[in-house]
Design an enzyme around this catalytic site. Sequence first.
Site, PDB file in Angstrom:
ATOM      1  N   THR A  22       0.963  -1.302  -0.105  1.00  0.00           N
ATOM      2  CA  THR A  22       0.404  -0.226   0.133  1.00  0.00           C
ATOM      3  C   THR A  22       0.748   1.614  -0.059  1.00  0.00           C
ATOM      4  O   THR A  22       1.617   1.511   0.871  1.00  0.00           O
ATOM      5  CB  THR A  22      -1.153   0.087   0.907  1.00  0.00           C
ATOM      6  OG1 THR A  22      -1.985  -0.542   1.190  1.00  0.00           O
ATOM      7  CG2 THR A  22      -1.467   1.114   1.100  1.00  0.00           C
ATOM      8  N   GLY A  61       2.628  -3.200   8.768  1.00  0.00           N
ATOM      9  CA  GLY A  61       2.925  -3.545  10.031  1.00  0.00           C
ATOM     10  C   GLY A  61       4.586  -3.288  10.536  1.00  0.00           C
ATOM     11  O   GLY A  61       4.733  -4.311   9.756  1.00  0.00           O
ATOM     12  N   GLU A 304      -6.021  -5.528   3.923  1.00  0.00           N
ATOM     13  CA  GLU A 304      -6.224  -6.752   3.480  1.00  0.00           C
ATOM     14  C   GLU A 304      -7.358  -6.886   2.127  1.00  0.00           C
ATOM     15  O   GLU A 304      -8.534  -7.931   2.088  1.00  0.00           O
ATOM     16  CB  GLU A 304      -6.312  -8.671   3.819  1.00  0.00           C
ATOM     17  CG  GLU A 304      -5.631  -9.551   2.873  1.00  0.00           C
ATOM     18  CD  GLU A 304      -4.141  -9.186   3.081  1.00  0.00           C
ATOM     19  OE1 GLU A 304      -3.493  -8.328   3.978  1.00  0.00           O
ATOM     20  OE2 GLU A 304      -3.654  -9.076   1.516  1.00  0.00           O
TER      21      GLU A 304
HETATM   22  C1  LIG Z   1      -3.042  -8.613  12.524  1.00  0.00           C
HETATM   23  C2  LIG Z   1      -2.767  -6.981  11.356  1.00  0.00           C
HETATM   24  C3  LIG Z   1      -2.770  -8.084  10.340  1.00  0.00           C
HETATM   25  C4  LIG Z   1      -2.736  -6.531   8.926  1.00  0.00           C
HETATM   26  C5  LIG Z   1      -2.460  -7.173   7.462  1.00  0.00           C
HETATM   27  C6  LIG Z   1      -2.685  -6.569   6.564  1.00  0.00           C
HETATM   28  C7  LIG Z   1      -1.915  -6.491   5.472  1.00  0.00           C
HETATM   29  C8  LIG Z   1      -2.215  -5.715   4.673  1.00  0.00           C
HETATM   30  O1  LIG Z   1      -3.543  -4.516   4.543  1.00  0.00           O
HETATM   31  S1  LIG Z   1      -2.275  -5.961   3.023  1.00  0.00           S
HETATM   32  C9  LIG Z   1      -2.461  -5.133   1.593  1.00  0.00           C
HETATM   33  C10 LIG Z   1      -4.385  -5.640   0.753  1.00  0.00           C
HETATM   34  N1  LIG Z   1      -4.020  -4.881  -0.086  1.00  0.00           N
HETATM   35  C11 LIG Z   1      -4.745  -5.614  -0.938  1.00  0.00           C
HETATM   36  O2  LIG Z   1      -5.282  -6.233  -0.661  1.00  0.00           O
HETATM   37  C12 LIG Z   1      -5.348  -4.838  -2.126  1.00  0.00           C
HETATM   38  C13 LIG Z   1      -6.701  -4.929  -2.544  1.00  0.00           C
HETATM   39  N2  LIG Z   1      -6.950  -4.878  -4.463  1.00  0.00           N
HETATM   40  C14 LIG Z   1      -6.793  -5.832  -5.277  1.00  0.00           C
HETATM   41  O3  LIG Z   1      -6.431  -7.074  -4.890  1.00  0.00           O
HETATM   42  C15 LIG Z   1      -7.121  -5.345  -6.547  1.00  0.00           C
HETATM   43  O4  LIG Z   1      -6.758  -4.607  -6.752  1.00  0.00           O
HETATM   44  C16 LIG Z   1      -8.631  -6.000  -7.235  1.00  0.00           C
HETATM   45  C17 LIG Z   1      -8.894  -7.009  -7.036  1.00  0.00           C
HETATM   46  C18 LIG Z   1      -9.190  -4.741  -6.182  1.00  0.00           C
HETATM   47  C19 LIG Z   1      -8.309  -5.073  -8.313  1.00  0.00           C
HETATM   48  O5  LIG Z   1      -7.446  -5.905  -8.892  1.00  0.00           O
HETATM   49  P1  LIG Z   1      -7.441  -5.764 -10.452  1.00  0.00           P
HETATM   50  O6  LIG Z   1      -5.814  -5.834 -11.399  1.00  0.00           O
HETATM   51  O7  LIG Z   1      -8.049  -4.486 -11.214  1.00  0.00           O
HETATM   52  O8  LIG Z   1      -8.377  -6.965 -10.453  1.00  0.00           O
HETATM   53  P2  LIG Z   1      -9.444  -7.265 -11.712  1.00  0.00           P
HETATM   54  O9  LIG Z   1      -9.676  -6.114 -12.765  1.00  0.00           O
HETATM   55  O10 LIG Z   1     -10.690  -6.715 -10.400  1.00  0.00           O
HETATM   56  O11 LIG Z   1      -9.543  -8.714 -11.689  1.00  0.00           O
HETATM   57  C20 LIG Z   1      -8.677  -9.086 -13.020  1.00  0.00           C
HETATM   58  C21 LIG Z   1      -8.336 -10.970 -12.336  1.00  0.00           C
HETATM   59  O12 LIG Z   1      -7.391 -10.848 -11.668  1.00  0.00           O
HETATM   60  C22 LIG Z   1      -8.519 -11.532 -10.118  1.00  0.00           C
HETATM   61  N3  LIG Z   1      -7.717 -11.443  -8.871  1.00  0.00           N
HETATM   62  C23 LIG Z   1      -8.068 -10.534  -8.479  1.00  0.00           C
HETATM   63  N4  LIG Z   1      -7.602 -10.034  -7.646  1.00  0.00           N
HETATM   64  C24 LIG Z   1      -6.916 -11.838  -7.047  1.00  0.00           C
HETATM   65  C25 LIG Z   1      -6.527 -12.656  -6.541  1.00  0.00           C
HETATM   66  N5  LIG Z   1      -5.911 -12.251  -4.990  1.00  0.00           N
HETATM   67  N6  LIG Z   1      -6.762 -13.676  -6.881  1.00  0.00           N
HETATM   68  C26 LIG Z   1      -6.877 -14.480  -7.938  1.00  0.00           C
HETATM   69  N7  LIG Z   1      -7.255 -13.425  -8.638  1.00  0.00           N
HETATM   70  C27 LIG Z   1      -7.318 -12.472  -8.277  1.00  0.00           C
HETATM   71  C28 LIG Z   1     -10.067 -10.843 -11.440  1.00  0.00           C
HETATM   72  O13 LIG Z   1     -10.764 -12.577 -10.677  1.00  0.00           O
HETATM   73  C29 LIG Z   1     -10.002 -10.858 -12.101  1.00  0.00           C
HETATM   74  O14 LIG Z   1     -10.381 -12.074 -12.696  1.00  0.00           O
HETATM   75  P3  LIG Z   1     -10.868 -11.904 -14.680  1.00  0.00           P
HETATM   76  O15 LIG Z   1     -10.676 -11.432 -15.574  1.00  0.00           O
HETATM   77  O16 LIG Z   1     -10.719 -13.886 -14.724  1.00  0.00           O
HETATM   78  O17 LIG Z   1     -11.990 -12.026 -13.938  1.00  0.00           O
HETATM   79  C1  LIG Z   2      -4.197  -1.527  10.348  1.00  0.00           C
HETATM   80  C2  LIG Z   2      -4.343  -1.636   9.189  1.00  0.00           C
HETATM   81  C3  LIG Z   2      -3.441  -2.179   9.136  1.00  0.00           C
HETATM   82  C4  LIG Z   2      -2.490  -2.279   7.601  1.00  0.00           C
HETATM   83  N1  LIG Z   2      -1.400  -3.482   7.289  1.00  0.00           N
HETATM   84  C5  LIG Z   2      -1.124  -3.353   5.977  1.00  0.00           C
HETATM   85  C6  LIG Z   2       0.163  -3.597   5.427  1.00  0.00           C
HETATM   86  O1  LIG Z   2       0.931  -4.571   6.157  1.00  0.00           O
HETATM   87  N2  LIG Z   2       1.220  -4.315   4.827  1.00  0.00           N
HETATM   88  C7  LIG Z   2       0.490  -3.106   3.389  1.00  0.00           C
HETATM   89  O2  LIG Z   2       0.033  -2.922   1.918  1.00  0.00           O
HETATM   90  N3  LIG Z   2      -1.047  -2.326   3.624  1.00  0.00           N
HETATM   91  C8  LIG Z   2      -1.715  -2.462   4.940  1.00  0.00           C
HETATM   92  N4  LIG Z   2      -2.427  -1.759   5.430  1.00  0.00           N
HETATM   93  C9  LIG Z   2      -3.131  -0.583   4.309  1.00  0.00           C
HETATM   94  C10 LIG Z   2      -4.190  -1.300   3.390  1.00  0.00           C
HETATM   95  O3  LIG Z   2      -4.356  -2.608   3.159  1.00  0.00           O
HETATM   96  C11 LIG Z   2      -5.011  -0.772   2.969  1.00  0.00           C
HETATM   97  O4  LIG Z   2      -5.602   0.454   3.813  1.00  0.00           O
HETATM   98  C12 LIG Z   2      -6.405  -0.920   1.927  1.00  0.00           C
HETATM   99  O5  LIG Z   2      -6.333  -1.384   1.263  1.00  0.00           O
HETATM  100  C13 LIG Z   2      -7.642   0.056   1.642  1.00  0.00           C
HETATM  101  O6  LIG Z   2      -6.775   1.112   0.903  1.00  0.00           O
HETATM  102  P1  LIG Z   2      -7.500   2.399   0.394  1.00  0.00           P
HETATM  103  O7  LIG Z   2      -6.883   2.758   2.217  1.00  0.00           O
HETATM  104  O8  LIG Z   2      -6.223   2.909  -0.542  1.00  0.00           O
HETATM  105  O9  LIG Z   2      -8.417   2.540   0.641  1.00  0.00           O
HETATM  106  P2  LIG Z   2      -9.364   3.552  -0.857  1.00  0.00           P
HETATM  107  O10 LIG Z   2      -9.266   1.770  -1.852  1.00  0.00           O
HETATM  108  O11 LIG Z   2      -9.132   4.708  -1.277  1.00  0.00           O
HETATM  109  O12 LIG Z   2     -10.888   2.834  -0.140  1.00  0.00           O
HETATM  110  C14 LIG Z   2     -11.987   4.127   0.268  1.00  0.00           C
HETATM  111  C15 LIG Z   2     -13.072   4.248  -0.178  1.00  0.00           C
HETATM  112  O13 LIG Z   2     -13.099   3.601  -1.842  1.00  0.00           O
HETATM  113  C16 LIG Z   2     -13.950   3.188  -1.652  1.00  0.00           C
HETATM  114  N5  LIG Z   2     -13.661   2.419  -2.635  1.00  0.00           N
HETATM  115  C17 LIG Z   2     -11.883   2.334  -3.743  1.00  0.00           C
HETATM  116  N6  LIG Z   2     -11.794   1.993  -4.727  1.00  0.00           N
HETATM  117  C18 LIG Z   2     -13.442   1.413  -4.880  1.00  0.00           C
HETATM  118  C19 LIG Z   2     -14.342   0.666  -6.251  1.00  0.00           C
HETATM  119  N7  LIG Z   2     -13.115   0.004  -7.361  1.00  0.00           N
HETATM  120  N8  LIG Z   2     -15.123   0.799  -6.014  1.00  0.00           N
HETATM  121  C20 LIG Z   2     -16.159   1.311  -4.586  1.00  0.00           C
HETATM  122  N9  LIG Z   2     -15.374   1.441  -3.572  1.00  0.00           N
HETATM  123  C21 LIG Z   2     -14.064   1.922  -3.908  1.00  0.00           C
HETATM  124  C22 LIG Z   2     -13.725   1.644  -0.754  1.00  0.00           C
HETATM  125  O14 LIG Z   2     -14.200   1.307  -0.876  1.00  0.00           O
HETATM  126  C23 LIG Z   2     -13.286   2.859   0.434  1.00  0.00           C
HETATM  127  O15 LIG Z   2     -14.986   2.646   0.569  1.00  0.00           O
HETATM  128  C24 LIG Z   2      -2.727  -1.756   6.724  1.00  0.00           C
HETATM  129  C25 LIG Z   2      -3.729  -0.980   6.786  1.00  0.00           C
HETATM  130  C26 LIG Z   2      -4.363  -1.019   7.690  1.00  0.00           C
HETATM  131  C27 LIG Z   2      -5.826  -0.288   8.621  1.00  0.00           C
END
Ligand SMILES: CCCCCCCC(=O)SCCNC(=O)CCNC(=O)[C@H](O)C(C)(C)COP(=O)(O)OP(=O)(O)OC[C@H]1O[C@@H](n2cnc3c(N)ncnc32)[C@H](O)[C@@H]1OP(=O)(O)O
Ligand SMILES: Cc1cc2nc3c(=O)[nH]c(=O)nc-3n(C[C@H](O)[C@H](O)[C@H](O)COP(=O)(O)OP(=O)(O)OC[C@H]3O[C@@H](n4cnc5c(N)ncnc54)[C@H](O)[C@@H]3O)c2cc1C
Length: 536
Positions: A22, A61, A304
């Site tokens: 992120t 984190g 996530e």
């Molecule tokens: C205790 C505390 C622990 C805290 C830990 C927290 C750690 C974190 O937060 S790490 C960061 C987490 N961040 C995320 O999860 C980011 C979320 N965003 C995404 O996954 C992507 O941007 C997403 C899926 C929304 C859109 O991605 P994009 O490339 O635009 O995909 P999209 O065009 O929607 O789909 C492309 C294809 O990939 C597929 N795909 C997307 N994601 C996945 C996946 N994870 N696995 C398998 N297939 C996938 C879709 O199904 C789609 O398939 P199809 O074309 O066949 O329908």
């Molecule tokens: C406690 C905590 C720990 C974290 N740890 C990690 C870590 O270890 N590593 C890491 O990489 N990240 C980490 N993150 C970040 C986290 O993964 C992101 O905050 C999360 O993926 C959401 O992305 P964003 O913050 O950009 O929100 P945004 O995507 O900007 O979301 C803001 C709003 O926009 C809306 N939105 C965005 N896209 C769309 C769409 N396509 N359609 C409709 N609505 C949409 C969402 O629904 C939401 O309401 C952590 C976050 C928190 C809070």
Amino acid sequence: EQQEKWVPRAVNMEIIGTYAQTELGHGTFLRGLETTATYDPNTEEFVLNSPTLTAYKWWPGGLAHTANHCVVVAQLHSKGVNHGVHPFIVQIRDEDTHMPLPGVKVGEIGPKLSFSTANNGFLGFDNFRVPRDSMLMKNAQVLKDGTYVKSRLSKLTYGTMVFIRVMIVTDMAYYLSVGATIAIRYSAVRHQSKPKENEPEPQILDYVTQQHKLFIALASSHAFRVTGQWLWTTFVRVNKALTSGNADTLPELHAVACCLKAVTTRDAASMVEACRMSCGGHGYMTSSYLPILYGITTAACTYEGENTVLLLQTARSLVKAWQKGSKGKPLSPTEAYLMDKSPVPKWENTLDGIIAGFRRVSAGKVQDCVSKIDKLVKMGTSYEDAWNQTSVRLVAASEAHSRAVILATFRAEVSRAAAALSPPLARVLHQLVHLYTVYWALERVGDLLLYTSIAERDVQELQQQYEDLLQKIRPNTVGLVDAFDLRDEILNSTLGAYDGRVYERLMEEALKSPLNAEPVNQSFHKYLKPFMQGKL
Ligand SMILES: CCCCCCCC(=O)SCCNC(=O)CCNC(=O)[C@H](O)C(C)(C)COP(=O)(O)OP(=O)(O)OC[C@H]1O[C@@H](n2cnc3c(N)ncnc32)[C@H](O)[C@@H]1OP(=O)(O)O
Ligand SMILES: Cc1cc2nc3c(=O)[nH]c(=O)nc-3n(C[C@H](O)[C@H](O)[C@H](O)COP(=O)(O)OP(=O)(O)OC[C@H]3O[C@@H](n4cnc5c(N)ncnc54)[C@H](O)[C@@H]3O)c2cc1C
């Protein structure tokens, strides 16, 4: 080879890492990440750079002061071509001095709602060079001359997130067990009000409204533990197939992991909040641990994969399944019910009847979404705009699908396990399955009225079933939370300790406050007294 190099060092804590994906400007839209990794064939290195402020990694984190390495997700450039986001393992601090390496800017992002112990950080690169083998090359590779070798499946880059989402469902079961234990034990100790003048104040656990607030948290903990186990088994099976190059079951896993992560985190956060509020003022004390637990669970709705975004991912899969099924093609096991075209059956107030009802709701909602999108596109709206205009309904369809999966899994797993349990234990677990199922039927009665043949008298009967279940579960409630076997040190709660000495613990904790170190706090002499004497 890379695993041989890095895994032993990580396992024995020589390197402490975090996952830096992120950025300030992007968390959801991964293809929009700005950090670049440009390959230099002359030195066989990647140059990592943060071209803008919004390219700074933000949130990971432990990044601020703990990690000395991290997995960085960056846009990979080689031979002038951008090949999209790829993971790199990068050392960011000196392993002896822990000083940030030259070209690395790292720090703490500041106070948050909770997780105050996790130093979430920011990270920027200023043309920071790393060796070619920093690129994690299990899926895609860059050869020494800069040739890019595509992954056989681009989606594997997103694999880490599927794994964490699968684990989060089980995490929510645990957090709910903590919240339910604290609130139910407190509700057994707390006596309040006098509904009957000639009787002592009753335990608040005997108020049916209190049972309504708390028993669903207890039942949900079991529902999510069981569903989490099923999801993990599915993950292991899909991962095994992936290792042998078969990715056919990955889309289904992605879809079901997305909606289950979203629904279980949202439920856990709202039910932990209900546990907090059910403990009155003492639930608002940090020493109760409930506010901290709320901060932890509500964060899971964001990290996530933000919940709405993930529910829309599942909706994408449901719409595709509907279109596939309509052409007679086979659907994945979790989505096969979408093609049940049989006439809506007579409603039955049974577990199977309610589960079938939720499947009807989900299928009906998906069909409505597909019809609305088709209608908008026929009127000349772009598919993307039609999707957006239908997205509130798409999220609701995803939720209904997720609920149908949880209900069916909870019921099936408990029925399977019950045979090996003592009859009294089997009975209590069946009561929790029944409570969970009827609770959600009543919560979503509007949808059931729209898409099934449920009638008013059925709803009245379900309400009565629900209230009877609260009464049946009441005698076993404290035993059920004791069965989670959570030690006091883990609960970390003045309200939830096993010995029930709530008031003594609240006072013990209060007296630890530095503000109780002296009878007159220095603020009196510095501010209050001069103010009262008109000198401020
Ligand atoms: C205790 C505390 C622990 C805290 C830990 C927290 C750690 C974190 O937060 S790490 C960061 C987490 N961040 C995320 O999860 C980011 C979320 N965003 C995404 O996954 C992507 O941007 C997403 C899926 C929304 C859109 O991605 P994009 O490339 O635009 O995909 P999209 O065009 O929607 O789909 C492309 C294809 O990939 C597929 N795909 C997307 N994601 C996945 C996946 N994870 N696995 C398998 N297939 C996938 C879709 O199904 C789609 O398939 P199809 O074309 O066949 O329908
Ligand atoms: C406690 C905590 C720990 C974290 N740890 C990690 C870590 O270890 N590593 C890491 O990489 N990240 C980490 N993150 C970040 C986290 O993964 C992101 O905050 C999360 O993926 C959401 O992305 P964003 O913050 O950009 O929100 P945004 O995507 O900007 O979301 C803001 C709003 O926009 C809306 N939105 C965005 N896209 C769309 C769409 N396509 N359609 C409709 N609505 C949409 C969402 O629904 C939401 O309401 C952590 C976050 C928190 C809070």
